[in-house]
Design an enzyme around this catalytic site. Structure first.
Site, PDB file in Angstrom:
ATOM      1  CE  LYS A  28      -3.506  -0.498  -0.548  1.00 13.81           C
ATOM      2  NZ  LYS A  28      -4.095  -0.849  -1.889  1.00 13.81           N
ATOM      3  CB  SER A  29       4.262   1.983  -0.665  1.00 10.99           C
ATOM      4  OG  SER A  29       4.455   1.434   0.607  1.00 10.99           O
ATOM      5  N   GLY A  30       1.707   2.674  -3.052  1.00 13.81           N
ATOM      6  CA  GLY A  30       1.602   3.169  -4.418  1.00 13.81           C
ATOM      7  C   GLY A  30       2.178   2.180  -5.411  1.00 13.81           C
ATOM      8  CD1 TRP A  52       0.312   6.000 -10.538  1.00 16.55           C
ATOM      9  CD2 TRP A  52       0.812   6.918  -8.562  1.00 16.55           C
ATOM     10  NE1 TRP A  52       0.471   7.344 -10.743  1.00 16.55           N
ATOM     11  CE2 TRP A  52       0.783   7.934  -9.545  1.00 16.55           C
ATOM     12  CE3 TRP A  52       1.109   7.257  -7.236  1.00 16.55           C
ATOM     13  CZ2 TRP A  52       1.033   9.273  -9.242  1.00 16.55           C
ATOM     14  CZ3 TRP A  52       1.348   8.589  -6.937  1.00 16.55           C
ATOM     15  CH2 TRP A  52       1.304   9.589  -7.926  1.00 16.55           C
ATOM     16  CG  HIS A 103       4.303  -6.171  -1.373  1.00 17.29           C
ATOM     17  ND1 HIS A 103       4.420  -4.881  -1.810  1.00 17.29           N
ATOM     18  CD2 HIS A 103       3.046  -6.585  -1.719  1.00 17.29           C
ATOM     19  CE1 HIS A 103       3.291  -4.522  -2.402  1.00 17.29           C
ATOM     20  NE2 HIS A 103       2.450  -5.533  -2.361  1.00 17.29           N
ATOM     21  CB  THR A 147      -4.139  11.034 -13.878  1.00 17.40           C
ATOM     22  OG1 THR A 147      -5.237  10.483 -14.645  1.00 17.40           O
ATOM     23  CG2 THR A 147      -3.296  11.943 -14.756  1.00 17.40           C
ATOM     24  CG  PHE A 148      -6.069   8.486  -7.898  1.00 19.63           C
ATOM     25  CD1 PHE A 148      -5.452   7.465  -7.202  1.00 19.63           C
ATOM     26  CD2 PHE A 148      -7.416   8.742  -7.638  1.00 19.63           C
ATOM     27  CE1 PHE A 148      -6.143   6.709  -6.271  1.00 19.63           C
ATOM     28  CE2 PHE A 148      -8.118   8.003  -6.711  1.00 19.63           C
ATOM     29  CZ  PHE A 148      -7.477   6.980  -6.024  1.00 19.63           C
ATOM     30  NE  ARG A 201      -8.339   3.960   1.489  1.00 18.42           N
ATOM     31  CZ  ARG A 201      -8.331   5.013   2.308  1.00 18.42           C
ATOM     32  NH1 ARG A 201      -9.468   5.568   2.683  1.00 18.42           N
ATOM     33  NH2 ARG A 201      -7.186   5.516   2.754  1.00 18.42           N
ATOM     34  N   GLY A 233      -5.986   8.027  -2.816  1.00 16.79           N
ATOM     35  CA  GLY A 233      -4.793   8.494  -3.510  1.00 16.79           C
ATOM     36  C   GLY A 233      -4.342   9.884  -3.121  1.00 16.79           C
TER      37      GLY A 233
END
Length: 295
Positions: free
Chosen positions: A48-50, A53, A105, A226-227, A254, A256
């Site tokens: 959950k660190s991006g 993305w 991870h 983009t998010f 969620r 961002g």
């Protein structure tokens, strides 16, 4: 009355370390001995660190911002981290003319050892630990691994311990950053840097991967990642369909935003976390200079 614990998936404890249940007992050793190709690209982060993305940005860069090529080349990749299920085995069959773009991870003692010998490249994403924890909690309560992760207060307490799922933020990130930030095949970025200068970070990744793009192509990569565009894209439905484990689906994108921790941390929790953060990051820790909690 049904026992609430029957609703939880549990975790797999391997050598005292908590992994998601999709990680098998022999997986950490197999990941560590994974055969790395020279053109492999790993997107590495604490959960959950991006991660997604960054993965999407890298895939777009490799495909020069062409959405159709991204779908063709990388939507067929095993979804999720290479340590899940038999993903690392599937990756061995991928064609050699296409660079493999993988996410993981894996902690520092599990990451493929050939990476530390200079093979492949690693784009490492770090997010400020407060926002990271809020996002991680939202993920964990949807996936229902353990009861202690269901409520915010108990998850907050669990996150401060070494036996948190995937370890805690400090134990995961600090060994990587302190020991490998100057390695030629590692690029460290922060989530907040990408939020502040999305295009600049895309260019940095291009330079790191030795994949120069035209101004038009860079703009296309930025637009595609983009998010709002990612949240509306088939990327969301793809990962949700593929990662529907036990009929549980999680929210891939969620909010961002930076600073969402303020909606969840109590004053007492914030003070306690700051004290731990300052202790763990003391002594001139280089990473502390790059971590920001609001923009």
């Amino acid at each position: 009355m049904t026992d609430k614990l029957t609703d939880f998936q549990g975790v797999n404890v391997i050598n005292g370390f908590k992994w998601p249940p999709l990680v098998h007992d022999d997986t950490p050793d197999n990941i560590h001995n994974f055969e790395v190709r020279e053109d492999d690209i790993f997107v590495l982060s604490y959960p959950k660190s991006g991660t997604h993305w960054t993965l999407e940005i890298v895939g777009n860069i490799v495909c020069e911002g062409n959405k159709d090529k991204v779908n063709e080349n990388y939507r067929s990749n095993p979804p999720g981290p290479i340590e899940f299920s038999d993903n690392y085995k599937k990756l061995n069959s991928f064609l050699t003319e296409k660079p493999r773009v993988m996410m993981t991870h894996a902690r520092v003692d599990v990451l493929p050892k050939q990476i530390f010998e200079g093979k492949g490249k690693v784009v490492f994403m770090i997010r400020n630990p407060k926002d990271n924890l809020v996002s991680y909690w939202n993920f964990l309560k949807e996936y229902q691994y353990l009861e202690e992760y269901e409520e915010w207060d108990s998850c907050f307490e669990a996150s401060l311990k070494a036996d948190m799922l995937y370890g805690n933020w400090f134990d995961f990130n600090l060994p990587y950053y302190e020991n490998h930030r100057n390695k030629k095949n590692f690029l460290f970025l922060t989530y907040e840097e990408m939020k502040i200068d999305h295009k600049g970070c895309v260019i940095r990744i291009c330079d790191f991967l030795s994949r120069p793009l035209s101004e038009e192509q860079v703009d296309k990569v930025v637009e595609n990642t983009t998010f709002s565009n990612m949240k509306a894209s088939n990327l969301v439905s793809f990962f949700q369909e593929k990662e529907d484990i036990g009929k549980r689906k999680y929210t891939l994108f969620r909010k961002g935003i930076v600073g969402d921790w303020k909606t969840r941390f109590t004053v007492a929790q914030n003070g306690r976390f700051d004290a731990i953060y300052n202790h763990r990051m003391e002594g001139g820790t280089a990473l502390a200079k790059r971590i920001i909690f609001e923009i």
